[in-house]
Design an enzyme around this catalytic site. Structure first.
Site, PDB file in Angstrom:
ATOM      1  N   GLU A 173       0.829  -1.206   0.000  1.00  0.00           N
ATOM      2  CA  GLU A 173       0.000   0.000   0.000  1.00  0.00           C
ATOM      3  C   GLU A 173       0.869   1.264   0.000  1.00  0.00           C
ATOM      4  OE1 GLU A 173      -4.214  -1.463   1.883  1.00  0.00           O
ATOM      5  OE2 GLU A 173      -2.856  -0.412   3.226  1.00  0.00           O
ATOM      6  N   GLU A 254      -6.452  -7.866  -1.103  1.00  0.00           N
ATOM      7  CA  GLU A 254      -7.059  -7.880   0.219  1.00  0.00           C
ATOM      8  C   GLU A 254      -8.552  -7.639   0.056  1.00  0.00           C
ATOM      9  OE1 GLU A 254      -5.318  -5.396   3.176  1.00  0.00           O
ATOM     10  OE2 GLU A 254      -3.273  -6.142   2.849  1.00  0.00           O
TER      11      GLU A 254
END
Length: 608
Positions: A173, A254
């Site tokens: 991320e 995710e």
């Protein structure tokens, strides 16, 4: 030779299209004796792959240490994945977030002198590091050492060498990390790729970012496959991802099927039918998926992280996550709902995992007591004197847990003001409680009794921030400590070695305690109990306030009356048939030194 490649439209396993249906299972959040049964449950839900992060600080508590044994045996975990006939995805960071202490980054990276002689990345104004997660030579050298120790374990188990590992992630991320110029982002990511390949990783590399245009555009490289993270509105999110990954397979790395809990908040749950519909939409579009989490597990010991977006919120010991497989390994309604969806798109075994039997009910009397003040010499032998301000925990090289700081005050000092406490401090004057400084509630001022004496601070690190610009901030009493009349300058401080407290205290430190009388903290309490060897237990501490718990010398983690969690999970492998030792460190006070093991977990109230 087996192969796994990224094709024009699909992942290709040995040249044939392969839809990855994966679930996250962190080996570091599960007792190693339970790895195999958790992996087997994943296969029975219909998953074909297991994904795990690797927490750098879990393996490297100090710069000159690296541990790959026992609970840290990543190789054994991956071998068990392969033995179950599943594939694997490995995400080694170096930053992982994961609601884990410091996002997996070792706290020593941020110290001024991390290796006892070589300066590390510098600290920023908020406590975060300017050199970490950037193209900084000291940080990259530390990563190089980390990769050289870890990645050969992964390389030997790649699909190209007959193992389970299909893909390896680069960073995590990264598009959400602020303050890094785009050219430096690119240089940093390319250096991570180079160092990863240098360690023999030849399977595809990828990045994952939240499913919005800004993060996806900033977090990856043209030569790396981009994946996205989201938990709802699957068609819309896949469209966003396709704008940034115009060819090749789409994957949600995710798929948030639940959420984590923070102390003082509610227990988060999501509706199984809503999650199932979003998963169905995703798989029907031909996309691959990694359920985050398939099985959450537990933040054992002092490993839970924290978030701070104006209010500091530490993560609970339980990382159940409202995942399909519960913290103690039971299939949930969400397990069955998602399994039914997977069965529409891929083969699912006929067999189902069984429901665990109710846990044993046991009452435990903690009839032995030791006040922290009476045993502190056993737990904090290394006292440091400072003529300046109070040393931070980082200056003491105490990367998690507790430290003890003391100074003297005069009768006319009147009031105590601490610039910032990270994260909580129990203040006493000559052993008498004065009050509590607390970061979450922004309490940094206390009135002082009008007498001279020794002022003591029991300082608690409740978890290092795992997301955002505050990653890497120092812990302890940060900045000036002053009174109404002066700056407090002469200090003594020491780290408390609490992880091994039951062993360090031995048998001589304890005195008898009245089992019916309230107890004052900070103090240790010990008792024994007989039960069913190997059975999971759920420990309730009703009437206790907050502190730490050990079973048979293993630190389970933190408990707190602020909730939401009402029980602590005790993994069955820790329990023996006779004379199990329960030790509790109560920091404030308890109604009576009693505990109880109950049949089922209590994760707390949910939003109505």
């Amino acid at each position: 030779m087996p192969t796994f490649e990224i094709g024009e439209r699909d992942f290709l396993l040995d040249g044939r299209p392969f839809q990855v249906i994966s679930g996250a299972l962190h080996y570091f959040r599960v007792h190693p004796d339970q790895w195999a049964e958790r992996i087997r449950a994943a296969r029975l839900m219909g998953l074909n792959t297991i994904e795990t992060y690797v927490a750098w600080n879990f393996h490297a508590p100090e710069p000159d240490q690296f541990d790959l044994g026992g609970r840290r045996d990543l190789g054994r975990f991956l071998d068990l994945v392969a033995a179950e006939g599943l594939h694997a995805i490995v995400r080694p960071g170096p930053y992982i977030c994961a609601e884990w202490d410091g996002g997996g980054l070792p706290a020593w990276l941020f110290a001024a002198d991390p290796a006892g002689g070589t300066a590390g990345p510098a600290g920023g104004s908020a406590g975060g590091a300017t050199g970490v997660r950037r193209h900084d030579p000291a940080f990259l050298d530390a990563i190089g050492t980390y990769y050289a120790r870890l990645l050969p374990v992964v390389a030997a188990r790649q699909v190209t060498r007959g193992g389970p590992v299909l893909m390896v992630q680069v960073e995590n991320e990264y598009g959400a990390y602020p303050g890094v110029p785009d050219d430096e982002r690119v240089a940093y990511l390319r250096e991570l790729v180079r160092r990863t390949r240098e360690q023999g990783i030849d399977v595809p590399l990828f990045t994952s970012d939240q499913a919005d245009d800004e993060h996806l555009s900033r977090g990856g490289l043209p030569e790396l496959h981009k994946t996205a993270n989201f938990g709802s509105r699957s068609p819309e999110r896949l469209t966003t991802l396709r704008r940034h990954q115009p060819t090749g397979p789409l994957m949600c790395m995710e798929f948030w099927d639940g959420w984590f809990d923070s102390w003082g908040q509610v227990h988060h749950v999501t509706a199984p039918e809503t999650t199932a519909q979003d998963l169905d939409d995703l798989l029907a579009a031909g996309a691959s998926v990694n359920l985050y989490m398939f099985h959450g597990g537990t933040n054992l010991g002092l490993t839970s992280g924290a978030n701070d977006k104006g209010t500091y919120l530490p993560i609970t010991t339980s990382y159940d996550y409202d995942a399909p497989l519960s913290e103690h390994g039971a299939p949930t309604a969400k397990f069955h709902a998602l399994r039914a969806v997977i069965a529409k798109h891929a083969p699912v075994p006929d067999e189902l995992p069984g429901d665990p039997a109710p846990a044993p009910v046991v009452d435990v009397e903690l009839g032995r007591r030791a006040a922290l003040a009476d045993v502190v010499h056993l737990l904090a032998p290394d006292v440091v004197a400072s003529s300046d301000g109070a040393p931070t925990m980082d200056a003491l090289r105490q990367w998690s847990g507790f430290a003890l700081c003391s100074t003297t005050v005069r009768a006319d000092d009147g009031v105590l003001v601490v610039d910032e406490v990270r994260d909580r401090a129990y203040v006493a004057l000559d052993g008498d409680p004065v009050g509590v400084l607390d970061r979450t509630t922004h309490v940094n001022v206390l009135p002082l009794p009008r007498r001279a004496g020794t002022l003591t601070f029991l300082v608690e690190d409740r978890g290092r921030v795992n997301y955002g610009p505050r990653i890497g901030e120092p812990k302890g009493l940060v900045g000036p400590v002053r009174t109404a009349t002066r700056l407090l300058t002469d200090w003594e401080a020491a780290p408390l070695h609490l992880t091994a407290a039951p062993r360090l205290l031995g048998d001589v430190a304890w005195t008898a305690a009245d089992p019916e009388a309230p107890v004052a903290g900070p103090s240790f309490h010990r008792g024994t109990f007989d039960s069913v060897a190997g059975a999971d237990h759920f420990l309730r501490l009703d009437g206790w306030t907050r502190g730490l718990v050990w079973v048979n010398g293993e630190l389970l983690g933190r408990y707190s009356a602020e909730g939401p969690t009402g029980t602590l999970y005790v993994p069955g492998p820790l329990v023996r048939a006779e004379r199990n030792e329960l030790v509790v460190l109560e920091l404030t006070g308890a109604a009576a030194p009693r505990a109880r093991c109950v049949p089922a977990p209590d994760l707390g109230p949910t939003e109505s």
